[in-house]
Scaffold this active site. Structure first.
Site, PDB file in Angstrom:
ATOM      1  N   ASP A   9       0.842  -1.192   0.000  1.00 24.36           N
ATOM      2  CA  ASP A   9       0.000   0.000   0.000  1.00 24.36           C
ATOM      3  C   ASP A   9       0.880   1.245   0.000  1.00 24.36           C
ATOM      4  O   ASP A   9       1.664   1.455   0.932  1.00 24.36           O
ATOM      5  CB  ASP A   9      -0.888  -0.027   1.258  1.00 24.36           C
ATOM      6  CG  ASP A   9      -1.955   1.048   1.250  1.00 24.36           C
ATOM      7  OD1 ASP A   9      -2.017   1.821   0.272  1.00 24.36           O
ATOM      8  OD2 ASP A   9      -2.726   1.125   2.221  1.00 24.36           O
ATOM      9  N   ASP A 103      -3.138   2.774  -5.907  1.00 23.14           N
ATOM     10  CA  ASP A 103      -2.040   2.857  -4.942  1.00 23.14           C
ATOM     11  C   ASP A 103      -1.864   1.599  -4.089  1.00 23.14           C
ATOM     12  O   ASP A 103      -1.196   1.647  -3.052  1.00 23.14           O
ATOM     13  CB  ASP A 103      -2.239   4.068  -4.027  1.00 23.14           C
ATOM     14  CG  ASP A 103      -3.531   3.992  -3.227  1.00 23.14           C
ATOM     15  OD1 ASP A 103      -4.350   3.085  -3.472  1.00 23.14           O
ATOM     16  OD2 ASP A 103      -3.719   4.856  -2.337  1.00 23.14           O
ATOM     17  N   GLU A 104      -2.427   0.486  -4.511  1.00 19.75           N
ATOM     18  CA  GLU A 104      -2.267  -0.735  -3.714  1.00 19.75           C
ATOM     19  C   GLU A 104      -2.439  -1.967  -4.589  1.00 19.75           C
ATOM     20  O   GLU A 104      -3.133  -1.943  -5.606  1.00 19.75           O
ATOM     21  CB  GLU A 104      -3.272  -0.780  -2.559  1.00 19.75           C
ATOM     22  CG  GLU A 104      -4.719  -0.771  -3.026  1.00 19.75           C
ATOM     23  CD  GLU A 104      -5.719  -0.912  -1.890  1.00 19.75           C
ATOM     24  OE1 GLU A 104      -5.469  -1.712  -0.971  1.00 19.75           O
ATOM     25  OE2 GLU A 104      -6.756  -0.215  -1.945  1.00 19.75           O
TER      26      GLU A 104
END
Length: 287
Positions: A9, A103-104
């Site tokens: 993350d 974003d992960e």
């Protein structure tokens, strides 16, 4: 054979991406957002979060909480470029990746980790590469399934590395507030609290099955398994996805047909380009 999953993350991704553009923002309370009355916070730096500023909060409310808040307009093409580079780094270790958002991602590192003399060395190396090559901090959660990996990555931010095994669940996960359980949304929390479930452990020990089914319906058994640390989901690689989608948040309400048509055309062009690049075709379109 048991699997080893990572959940990686990027911490405060949009905010840290803006700091790469303007290093003078480092260490300051910033929020990535528009400035209109309809705008909401996309991401806040950790300095802003100390004041209670968080994503999805109306920007006017955020500015009341933090008078020194610096509002930065988003540079979304830049975020996409960084996200692509982030996934390239993960893919250098394994192709078994599921990107959960910009974003992960989840990664099955079972085979990759066997190449390291110490299992955590892979996580340390990966975290260091993302920081040095992209300038972005990240947290990594490690577990025997996707759920525990995700829960683990949330336990220490920024720049955390956390291992969460099934045997660790009672000590590490059960004491957490029920709202911190992956899959429990803000609307579900009050329903659970109304029947006496305030922590994840309360959920694990709850025995009134019919009340849980009124809340979770067909997903009840799945949620009961997760609360005890079990999750049978498999990673869905990008090329295995059954659908593709695209969205756009509007600053103001629109009622003009030509404007709506223009937005739909723009979205369709972007989505069509993505599908062509991935050699995909579809037969159903939904709005």
């Amino acid at each position: 054979m048991s699997r080893i999953y990572f959940h990686i993350d990027l911490n405060a991704f949009f905010a840290n991406a803006e700091i790469l553009i303007n290093p003078e923002l480092k260490g300051k309370p910033i929020a990535v957002s528009g400035i209109s009355r309809r705008s909401v916070v996309s991401t806040a730096s950790y300095e802003a979060r100390k004041f209670g500023v968080h994503s999805a909060m109306p920007i006017a409310e955020a500015q009341k909480l933090c008078s020194d808040l610096i509002v930065v307009p988003g540079h979304y093409s830049w975020y996409t470029e960084l996200s692509n580079d982030f996934i390239k780094i993960i893919r250098s270790y394994t192709d078994n990746i599921e990107q959960a958002s910009i974003d992960e991602c989840y990664a099955d590192m079972t085979e990759a980790i066997a190449k390291f003399s110490k299992p955590l060395d892979l996580a340390f190396q990966l975290q260091k590469r993302v920081l040095t090559e992209l300038g972005l901090p990240c947290s990594i959660g490690i577990g025997p399934n996707m759920f525990l990996a995700k829960m683990a990555s949330d336990m220490k931010k920024p720049m955390g590395i956390t291992v969460l095994r099934i045997r660790d669940v009672p000590a590490k996960m059960w004491p957490l507030p029920i709202g911190e359980m992956r899959g429990i949304g803000n609307k579900t929390v009050p329903l659970l609290e109304a029947i006496g479930i305030h922590t994840i452990g309360d959920f694990a020990r709850y025995e009134v099955d019919n009340q849980l089914r009124q809340i979770f319906g067909k997903n009840t058994d799945e949620m009961k398994a997760r609360v005890n640390g079990y999750d049978n989901r498999q990673i869905i690689k990008e090329w295995d996805a059954k659908s593709m989608g695209i969205s756009q948040t509007l600053i103001d309400d629109i009622t003009d047909y030509d404007e709506i048509r223009g937005i739909f055309r723009s979205l369709c062009r972007t989505l069509s380009k993505r599908m062509r690049n991935d050699l995909k075709a579809g037969h159903v379109i939904s709005i």
